[in-house]
Design an enzyme around this catalytic site. Structure first.
Site, mmCIF file in Angstrom:
data_model
loop_
_atom_site.group_PDB
_atom_site.id
_atom_site.type_symbol
_atom_site.label_atom_id
_atom_site.label_comp_id
_atom_site.label_asym_id
_atom_site.label_seq_id
_atom_site.Cartn_x
_atom_site.Cartn_y
_atom_site.Cartn_z
ATOM 1 N N HIS A 95 0.845 -1.201 0.000
ATOM 2 C CA HIS A 95 0.000 0.000 0.000
ATOM 3 C C HIS A 95 0.875 1.244 0.000
ATOM 4 O O HIS A 95 1.952 1.275 0.613
ATOM 5 C CB HIS A 95 -0.977 0.005 1.173
ATOM 6 N N ASP A 97 -0.236 4.429 0.935
ATOM 7 C CA ASP A 97 -0.584 5.469 1.909
ATOM 8 C C ASP A 97 0.121 5.233 3.228
ATOM 9 O O ASP A 97 0.591 4.128 3.530
ATOM 10 C CB ASP A 97 -2.102 5.539 2.117
ATOM 11 N N ASP A 127 6.543 1.019 6.889
ATOM 12 C CA ASP A 127 5.159 0.613 6.608
ATOM 13 C C ASP A 127 4.579 1.440 5.475
ATOM 14 O O ASP A 127 3.940 2.453 5.719
ATOM 15 C CB ASP A 127 4.331 0.759 7.885
ATOM 16 N N GLU A 159 -5.044 1.853 2.443
ATOM 17 C CA GLU A 159 -5.021 0.663 3.307
ATOM 18 C C GLU A 159 -5.130 1.050 4.766
ATOM 19 O O GLU A 159 -5.775 0.350 5.562
ATOM 20 C CB GLU A 159 -3.721 -0.129 3.067
ATOM 21 N N GLU A 160 -4.506 2.176 5.130
ATOM 22 C CA GLU A 160 -4.438 2.566 6.542
ATOM 23 C C GLU A 160 -5.781 3.021 7.103
ATOM 24 O O GLU A 160 -5.906 3.193 8.307
ATOM 25 C CB GLU A 160 -3.395 3.680 6.727
ATOM 26 N N GLU A 187 3.996 -6.284 4.140
ATOM 27 C CA GLU A 187 3.926 -5.565 5.412
ATOM 28 C C GLU A 187 5.152 -5.926 6.266
ATOM 29 O O GLU A 187 5.750 -6.991 6.103
ATOM 30 C CB GLU A 187 2.642 -5.936 6.161
ATOM 31 N N HIS A 381 4.182 3.622 12.355
ATOM 32 C CA HIS A 381 3.190 4.566 12.894
ATOM 33 C C HIS A 381 3.755 5.479 13.982
ATOM 34 O O HIS A 381 3.049 6.351 14.469
ATOM 35 C CB HIS A 381 1.965 3.824 13.460
#
Length: 406
Positions: A95, A97, A127, A159-160, A187, A381
């Site tokens: 992903h 984003d 990520d 995705e997030e 991931e 994150h």
């Protein structure tokens, strides 16, 4: 950042790619990818179009699948087999984003890749732009390999925020009749094999009561208080799953979980609120039905909560809106993709994780999928997110072996 000004290998570079080239180009790609602020609330088109244009210069066509507003897009590209075949093969999926940096205390610009002590820092470095960078850096090698099967690249948006972008990408594959044999979602797993993850299901609940002056309590219907009853029921369900299962001890959190994570309501301290809104989610073990979990919540609303509310105010109502959802994953150990990735990583341990990915969506349309990528989820994150250089090198080696296996 225009591709023409980067040092990424172009289709006109006729030198034979080397291992050093791939590592260098992975870093160059990652520097570019991190520089695009693709926080989920923003467009990802600049990044996607940069990738599309690079592939196009190397003779690879990419299909873009846009959202309704056309400010975001998924990308799917096929690197054909030596004989030109495009069916079967393996998907490398990631992903584009990233999560916000708002309120986080970073040591450096989160959108400018920085190296410190063998680590590359930047939002999305772990990520999961590191995996995308490694996949793109290897495209020249992939194209030069005498592969009998194709390789596919699948890069999604949003995705997030609940795997919102990938469903349209997968719908497009079904419509075009593209049927890969397996998929690796990159991931961050420390380059270890993950064969299962939980599903995620998000809901928005709006409780409507009746406003009144707080000195005239019997004339109102307090939406916050009734919302609190439902929130407590959701917590009671969570406690029951924790105490009684079902369990799967291979998961880091071995039971299904439910949580209420956002709430708002009320306009003044002396006014009974007529509305309260909150969001809750649950993360179910792959073998559990999310519909059954939600049905329990709906029964509580209809059988207990609404009768109490309507005894105070006949027009009271509760609305529950279904939000983003992604199914759980549990891939068979006998699936060819599982056997291949285990052989290439020499990792035979059974690993299952509580976080959700797009892997369950791929598996849902008949593409067996495993999760394996560089970095560790604990590094994602956070402020000062990073991916270690040795993890990127391991990813490059792994993806090269995937290509060679075809």
């Amino acid at each position: 950042m225009a591709m023409e000004t980067s040092n990424i290998v172009s289709a006109t570079d006729t030198s034979k790619p080397s291992i050093q080239d791939a590592d260098t180009q992975t870093r160059a790609w990652l520097e570019q990818l991190v520089a695009f602020d693709t926080t989920s609330r923003n467009s990802n088109l600049a990044l996607i179009e940069t990738v599309r244009d690079s592939l196009r210069r190397q003779g690879v066509d990419a299909v873009l699948v846009h959202n309704a507003e056309r400010n975001k897009a998924n990308l799917f590209a096929t690197l054909p087999a030596q004989d030109g075949g495009t069916q079967g093969g393996i998907v490398l999926s990631g992903h584009t984003d990233v999560v916000p940096v708002d309120g986080q205390n970073w040591s450096s610009d989160p959108f400018a890749l920085q190296e410190r002590e063998g680590r590359l820092y930047g939002r999305g470095a772990c990520d999961m732009k590191g995996y995308i960078a490694a996949s793109l850096a290897l495209v020249p090698e992939f194209l030069a390999m005498p592969r009998k099967k194709p390789l596919h690249l699948a890069f999604s948006y949003d995705e997030e925020v609940g795997c919102a972008g990938a469903p349209s990408l997968l719908a497009d594959l079904r419509e075009r009749g593209v049927q890969p044999e397996g998929c690796v979602v990159g991931e961050p797993t420390g380059m270890q094999v993950v064969v299962a993850h939980k599903g995620i299901n998000v809901f928005r609940c709006r409780v409507h009561g009746k406003a009144a002056h707080s000195s005239l309590t019997p004339q109102g219907c307090n939406a916050i208080e009734h919302a609190a009853r439902l929130i407590c029921h959701i917590r009671d369900l969570a406690d029951a799953y924790r105490a009684k299962g079902p369990y799967d001890q291979f998961f880091d959190v071995p039971f299904s979980t439910l949580t209420t994570n956002q709430i708002q309501g009320g306009i003044a301290v002396n006014t009974i609120p007529d509305a309260c809104e909150f969001s809750y989610e649950f993360r179910n073990l792959p073998g559990m039905s999310p519909q059954d979990i939600q049905a329990d919540i709906q029964r509580y609303v209809s059988d207990q909560l609404l009768p109490r509310m309507r005894a105070e105010f006949p027009q009271a109502r509760v609305e529950i809106e279904t939000g983003p959802a992604a199914p759980g994953l549990e891939v068979s150990e006998q699936a060819a993709i599982t056997e291949l990735v285990r052989a290439l990583t020499r990792d035979t341990a059974t690993r299952k994780v509580a976080y959700a990915t797009e892997a369950g969506l791929f598996q849902g349309i008949g593409i067996p999928t495993v999760v394996c990528g560089p970095g560790h989820i604990v590094q994602a994150h956070k402020p000062d997110e990073y991916v270690a250089l040795d993890q990127l090198a391991a990813c490059v080696g792994f993806l090269r072996r995937v290509g060679q296996s075809l």
